[in-house]
Design an enzyme around this catalytic site. Sequence first.
Site, short mmCIF file in Angstrom:
data_model
loop_
_atom_site.label_atom_id
_atom_site.label_comp_id
_atom_site.label_asym_id
_atom_site.label_seq_id
_atom_site.Cartn_x
_atom_site.Cartn_y
_atom_site.Cartn_z
N GLU A 182 1.09 -1.23 0.48
CA GLU A 182 0.27 -0.42 0.18
C GLU A 182 0.52 1.32 0.07
O GLU A 182 0.36 2.68 -0.52
CB GLU A 182 -1.10 0.17 1.17
CG GLU A 182 -0.41 -0.51 2.58
CD GLU A 182 -0.65 0.06 4.09
OE1 GLU A 182 -0.70 -0.43 4.74
OE2 GLU A 182 -1.50 1.78 3.82
N THR A 194 2.58 -8.05 -0.88
CA THR A 194 2.26 -8.35 0.73
C THR A 194 2.24 -9.56 1.43
O THR A 194 1.51 -9.78 0.43
CB THR A 194 2.49 -6.95 1.20
OG1 THR A 194 1.72 -6.81 2.72
CG2 THR A 194 0.48 -6.76 0.65
N ILE A 195 3.05 -10.08 2.51
CA ILE A 195 2.89 -10.79 3.33
C ILE A 195 1.39 -10.57 3.60
O ILE A 195 0.54 -11.52 4.67
CB ILE A 195 3.28 -11.61 4.18
CG1 ILE A 195 3.81 -10.15 5.61
CG2 ILE A 195 4.62 -11.69 3.97
CD1 ILE A 195 4.15 -10.86 5.99
N ASP A 196 0.52 -9.30 4.11
CA ASP A 196 -0.59 -9.18 5.29
C ASP A 196 -1.90 -9.66 3.94
O ASP A 196 -2.85 -9.51 4.45
CB ASP A 196 -0.69 -7.51 5.26
CG ASP A 196 0.64 -7.01 6.47
OD1 ASP A 196 1.38 -8.85 6.87
OD2 ASP A 196 1.03 -6.20 6.53
N GLY A 198 0.19 -9.18 11.13
CA GLY A 198 -1.10 -8.21 10.42
C GLY A 198 -1.47 -7.61 10.62
O GLY A 198 -2.09 -7.32 11.82
N HIS A 200 8.88 -12.07 12.03
CA HIS A 200 9.28 -12.24 11.23
C HIS A 200 10.31 -13.13 10.31
O HIS A 200 10.43 -13.38 8.89
CB HIS A 200 10.68 -11.16 11.41
CG HIS A 200 10.38 -9.53 11.04
ND1 HIS A 200 10.55 -8.66 12.43
CD2 HIS A 200 10.34 -8.28 10.23
CE1 HIS A 200 9.90 -7.82 13.02
NE2 HIS A 200 9.89 -7.12 11.18
N GLN A 258 7.89 -14.98 9.79
CA GLN A 258 7.16 -15.24 8.64
C GLN A 258 6.93 -14.40 7.47
O GLN A 258 6.92 -14.93 5.81
CB GLN A 258 5.60 -15.13 9.06
CG GLN A 258 5.17 -15.26 10.08
CD GLN A 258 3.87 -14.68 10.72
OE1 GLN A 258 2.84 -14.47 11.03
NE2 GLN A 258 4.45 -13.01 11.68
N ARG A 259 8.22 -13.53 7.49
CA ARG A 259 8.81 -12.48 5.87
C ARG A 259 10.55 -13.67 5.70
O ARG A 259 11.13 -13.03 4.23
CB ARG A 259 8.81 -11.30 6.60
CG ARG A 259 8.06 -10.78 6.95
CD ARG A 259 7.15 -9.23 5.92
NE ARG A 259 8.68 -8.60 5.72
CZ ARG A 259 8.86 -7.30 6.78
NH1 ARG A 259 7.82 -6.57 7.57
NH2 ARG A 259 10.18 -6.99 6.85
O1 F6P Z 1 3.60 -4.78 6.18
C1 F6P Z 1 4.47 -6.75 6.04
C2 F6P Z 1 4.67 -6.22 7.70
O2 F6P Z 1 5.17 -7.61 8.10
C3 F6P Z 1 3.20 -5.71 8.58
O3 F6P Z 1 2.27 -7.70 9.24
C4 F6P Z 1 4.93 -5.55 10.20
O4 F6P Z 1 3.70 -5.08 11.20
C5 F6P Z 1 5.02 -4.96 9.40
O5 F6P Z 1 5.75 -5.55 7.72
C6 F6P Z 1 6.86 -4.99 10.30
O6 F6P Z 1 7.58 -4.41 9.87
P1 F6P Z 1 9.04 -4.30 9.76
O7 F6P Z 1 10.00 -5.60 9.05
O8 F6P Z 1 9.60 -2.70 9.62
O9 F6P Z 1 9.65 -4.36 10.98
#
Ligand code: F6P
Length: 346
Positions: free
Chosen positions: A107, A130-132, A175, A276, A278-279
Amino acid sequence: METIGILTGGGDCPGLNSVIRAVVRRAEKEGWRTLGFRYGWKGILENDFRALDRNSVSGILPKGGTILGTSRTNPYKDASKIRQDLEKIRSVFDENKLKALIVVGGEDTLGVASKLYRDGFKNIVGVPKTIDNDLSCTDYTFGFDTALNIATEAIDRLHTTAESHDRIMVVEIMGRHAGWIALEAGLAGGADVILIPEKPMDVDEICSIVKRRASRGRTFSIIAVAEGFKLLGEDVTQTKEPDAFGHVRLGGVGERLASVLEKKTGFETRCTVLGHLQRGGSPTAFDRVLGTRFGVNAVEYVKENKFGYMVSLRGNDIVPVKLEDAVKELKKVPDWYYEMAKLFFG
Ligand code: F6P
C-alpha cells in the site's frame, strides 16, 4: 537499447526475487536492459542502481528477501521537500532514459507510485507485494502464501506442546491492519480462537470459549492473534514513533493477552511471537509462480504502454487495475469469512 527500471519497497517478502528475475528475463527478450534501483524509493532519489542481466538474476528464484534491498523511504513525507524530490526523480528518469519504472510494493510503496503517476510520471507499472495480503483489487499478493504456511506450521507445532502441558498457547501473527494470515493460518491449523484487527472481541468471551472447551475435556487451547488486534479497544505497540508512512510499530498484544488469560482462566499460558520468521526464507511454489507471472505481465504492460496500472490476480487470470484504485483502501477480512471461521472456535 531501451532501459527499464525496477525497485522493491516496503517490508520485504518471499517472492520478490521471482519478480525481479521475471522482469529481467522478459525484458531481455525485447532487447531491453533493466536497472535495479536499490532500497526502494531511496535508490530512485539517489540514483543508486545496479544493472541486471540474465546472469545476475540466475539462482535467485528460491531465495527470500530482495537482491535489490528495500526501505520505507517516502518521497512525499516532507511537504517542504516534495518539489525538490520530484525534480530529483525526474532527473533520474531522464538521465537513465527510463522507458518505464516497475514498482514492486504494498500500500505505501504503490501509494507513492500512484501519486507520481498523478504528478506526471506517466511510465509507471505496479506489482502488488505484501505478506499481509491486504492490497485491494487483487485476490492475492505474493508472499502471503509463504507466511501463511509458516504460521500454519507453527500452530501445528504449538498444538502438541499445548496438549502435553494443558496450556493455553497464544501465537502472535503479523497483520497490521488486516488479519488475513491469522485468519487463514487459524483456520488451517485449527486454532480455537482467532483474533484479528477487523473484529473486536471481549476478553471475557475468549475466556468463556477456553472454559467451555475445558468442560468438554479439551484442557488446552490455541489462540491465534494478529498483531493489529485491538486488545481492550487499543493497539499494542512497540514504539509510538511513526515511520515515513505514519505507521507505528506494533507488537506485544500476544504477551499482554497471555497474561490476562492466565489470570482469568487459571490455565498456564505461554505466548509465541512469530514476527519476521513469517517474512524470511524461501517462497512457496505458489508465491514463486505468482511473482513470476506478475513480473512477466508487468513488462508486457510496458510493451503495450499500459501505464498507471498494477498487475493483479483475479481468479487465475492476471488483469490490469488502475494504481489509484488499488491503493484507495485496504482489503480487509470480510464479515462472512470471519463468521465462517467462528464456527470452529472452541
Ligand atoms: O506490512 C508487512 C509487515 O510485515 C506487517 O505485517 C508488520 O506489521 C510490518 O510489516 C513490520 O514491519 P518491520 O519489518 O518494519 O518491523
